[in-house]
Scaffold this active site. Sequence first.
Site, PDB file in Angstrom:
ATOM      1  N   HIS A  43      52.063  50.186  44.606  1.00  0.00           N
ATOM      2  CA  HIS A  43      52.206  48.740  44.775  1.00  0.00           C
ATOM      3  C   HIS A  43      53.611  48.288  44.396  1.00  0.00           C
ATOM      4  O   HIS A  43      54.375  49.039  43.798  1.00  0.00           O
ATOM      5  CB  HIS A  43      51.171  47.982  43.947  1.00  0.00           C
ATOM      6  CG  HIS A  43      49.802  47.974  44.573  1.00  0.00           C
ATOM      7  ND1 HIS A  43      48.708  47.455  43.938  1.00  0.00           N
ATOM      8  CD2 HIS A  43      49.355  48.417  45.769  1.00  0.00           C
ATOM      9  CE1 HIS A  43      47.638  47.581  44.710  1.00  0.00           C
ATOM     10  NE2 HIS A  43      48.016  48.172  45.832  1.00  0.00           N
ATOM     11  N   ASP A  46      47.651  42.781  40.370  1.00  0.00           N
ATOM     12  CA  ASP A  46      46.855  43.967  40.028  1.00  0.00           C
ATOM     13  C   ASP A  46      46.178  43.915  38.658  1.00  0.00           C
ATOM     14  O   ASP A  46      45.626  44.924  38.224  1.00  0.00           O
ATOM     15  CB  ASP A  46      47.749  45.213  40.081  1.00  0.00           C
ATOM     16  CG  ASP A  46      48.146  45.574  41.496  1.00  0.00           C
ATOM     17  OD1 ASP A  46      47.502  45.084  42.432  1.00  0.00           O
ATOM     18  OD2 ASP A  46      49.102  46.354  41.646  1.00  0.00           O
ATOM     19  N   SER A  87      46.645  48.633  51.294  1.00  0.00           N
ATOM     20  CA  SER A  87      47.069  47.535  50.422  1.00  0.00           C
ATOM     21  C   SER A  87      48.568  47.254  50.469  1.00  0.00           C
ATOM     22  O   SER A  87      49.003  46.194  50.030  1.00  0.00           O
ATOM     23  CB  SER A  87      46.644  47.814  48.980  1.00  0.00           C
ATOM     24  OG  SER A  87      47.360  48.914  48.457  1.00  0.00           O
TER      25      SER A  87
END
EC number: 3.4.21.89
Length: 189
Positions: free
Chosen positions: A105, A131, A65
């Site tokens: 992230h 998210d 990701s």
Amino acid sequence: WPRSGGIRGGAGMDLFGDLRRMNKRQLYYQVLNFAMIVSSALMIWKGLIVVTGSESPIVVVLSGSMEPAFHRGDLLFLTNFYDDPIRAGEIVVFKVEGRDIPIVHRVIKVHEKGNGNIKFLTKGDNNEVDDRGLYKEGQNWLEKKDVVGRARGFLPYVGMVTIIMNDYPKFKYALLAVMGAYVLLKRES
């Protein structure tokens, strides 16, 4: 079986034979040696926690990701100093209630209130959406308490061993058994 020219038993038979041939003092020495290695590793880990301010100072990237910034198997080094403000663009590792594994992230939005309270939103570089779908139900923003650490450096692909051990538990136990046997049976020259 004769030692030269004959076939010796499997590795398991040799292991127990070596253990039987050791006297008690050698065996105790090897067990203490193994305990020292394990306790040293734990002390180093706890020391890193104190120095970095992060409950998990080293993590492995488990998904794609964050590509191209980080790839699956990259080893990240984290810090988490409370006085250091979180800014948009930073890569954070955070825990979400109900999920066991922390997520790596990038911070894409930050809301800072006058009292110093900060809320922020994250997104994986390789993901299409933010998210919010990963956060617990009803949660739209993360807070400082959710952060495990912030990425300060990395080693590419070093963590692949961890991923392989998680994907193949039998390999993990075999590797641990071999390492333990090596430490216990290694003889000083």
